[in-house]
Design an enzyme around this catalytic site. Sequence first.
Site, PDB file in Angstrom:
ATOM      1  CE  LYS A 196      -3.303  -2.779  -0.325  1.00  0.00           C
ATOM      2  NZ  LYS A 196      -4.529  -3.155   0.319  1.00  0.00           N
TER       3      LYS A 196
HETATM    4  C1  PLP Z   1      -5.509  -4.326   0.527  1.00  0.00           C
HETATM    5  C2  PLP Z   1      -6.972  -4.149   0.541  1.00  0.00           C
HETATM    6  C3  PLP Z   1      -7.780  -4.620   1.591  1.00  0.00           C
HETATM    7  C4  PLP Z   1      -7.279  -5.523   2.664  1.00  0.00           C
HETATM    8  O1  PLP Z   1      -6.189  -5.060   3.358  1.00  0.00           O
HETATM    9  P1  PLP Z   1      -5.174  -6.125   4.058  1.00  0.00           P
HETATM   10  O2  PLP Z   1      -4.309  -5.240   4.862  1.00  0.00           O
HETATM   11  O3  PLP Z   1      -4.469  -6.835   2.948  1.00  0.00           O
HETATM   12  O4  PLP Z   1      -6.002  -7.034   4.881  1.00  0.00           O
HETATM   13  C5  PLP Z   1      -9.117  -4.300   1.580  1.00  0.00           C
HETATM   14  N1  PLP Z   1      -9.669  -3.589   0.590  1.00  0.00           N
HETATM   15  C6  PLP Z   1      -8.946  -3.153  -0.455  1.00  0.00           C
HETATM   16  C7  PLP Z   1      -9.616  -2.345  -1.512  1.00  0.00           C
HETATM   17  C8  PLP Z   1      -7.578  -3.426  -0.527  1.00  0.00           C
HETATM   18  O5  PLP Z   1      -6.868  -3.004  -1.568  1.00  0.00           O
END
Ligand code: PLP
Length: 408
Positions: A196
């Site tokens: 992210k």
């Molecule tokens: C990455 C992501 C998640 C989940 O996050 P994690 O930290 O991997 O559990 C949820 N929604 C979206 C749109 C994402 O890109």
Amino acid sequence: MNTAVQTSILPLPSDQDISGRTFGQEEIEAVTRALASGTLTSTKGEFTKQLEIQFAKYMDCLHAHACSSGSSALHTAVAAINPEPGEEIITTSITDMGALSAILYQGAVPRFADVDPRTYNVTAKSIESCISDRTRAIMVTHLFGNPCEMDEIVTLAAKHGIPILEDCAQAFLAEYKGRLVGSIGDIGCFSLQQGKHISTGEGGLVVSNDSDLARRMFLFINKAWGYGDANPDHYFLAPNYRMNELTSAVALAQLDKLDFSVSQRIHTADLLTAQLQGIDGLTTPTIHGQNKHTYWKYCLDVNPDVIPGGTLALGKLLKEQGVFCAPRYIQKPAFQCQVIRDKRTFGNSGFPFNLAAPEALDYSPELFPGTFEALARVLVLPWSERYEPKHVDYIGEVIRSSVERLLG
Ligand SMILES: *Cc1c(COP(=O)(O)O)cnc(C)c1O
């Protein structure tokens, strides 16, 4: 036939390792301080508390709470809403499973809204057609960092008296009409997973301006134990979703780099957008009004009527030249994944799908024209704050020459 369009491959930074991430002395020092303190639990330490104060400030929200992942952040948000079993939460057909497991674990039914085929986001119109007397909340996902059109969605939600949960896992610092996404609805959810905008490997954050919802979220993350209360108890069913102090230490250092990550991503994305103008059959990201797209990924719309083979053929050529990409993104809409299609949830019960109204489980492709069009045409390019103009030039040149080759 001359196939050697690019003579040498330029290695691109990857957000899966240090080449595409921004970790340095700051994170090392923070984590060392956390370890040296000997207190690694957020219930006693200072790092998580600080992170929550800083992130709330950053988001201009009254409350922020840290948790263990983006998925747990979304689960926490749904739990705060406290749906009755079988109630529906409207969500999107193109999203991460973490958003959907959040709904299912709380016994609610995900009701899928179609998306705009150019922004990949749900719209007030697609949401409205999913509203029923069982609707308990709307969960919007600002996909790839591009904000949903929130005014119309807020109006619709207010008309029906239902809260909005914002999945901002891909949209740190994205803005809708000058407002940060995550602070527009009732709860905003963020992820600190490896790939992210900023990262701690795994981690999550929730924000809210509603003190009751924030209180419920704090409790949910903490097994619903009333820390600090005169007569604490476990007030309701809840897991341990706490972030630990090592993670919070890294998150605090990363938060200082969020502006950098976002501004670099926008800067280099704008360079690529300029470079790709005027290529037949390719459309650069569609951004409405003055919205701020913060480019978790960079998406191209590939028109298969113009470019033979469409996104799959173009993606193949790009990969051959070292430009990693994901044609069709998640390949199929979320409702076609086994867990949902085959109701693989709790034993053989099919819960909570067994409580759903038939129309909530109608996944007929005719109901999702935007979704299928989006997936058939989208080409997702990884992006990173470590991209430099030379990387963008290389990517742009590879795309341009590859399209030319496909056009013959
Ligand atoms: C990455 C992501 C998640 C989940 O996050 P994690 O930290 O991997 O559990 C949820 N929604 C979206 C749109 C994402 O890109």
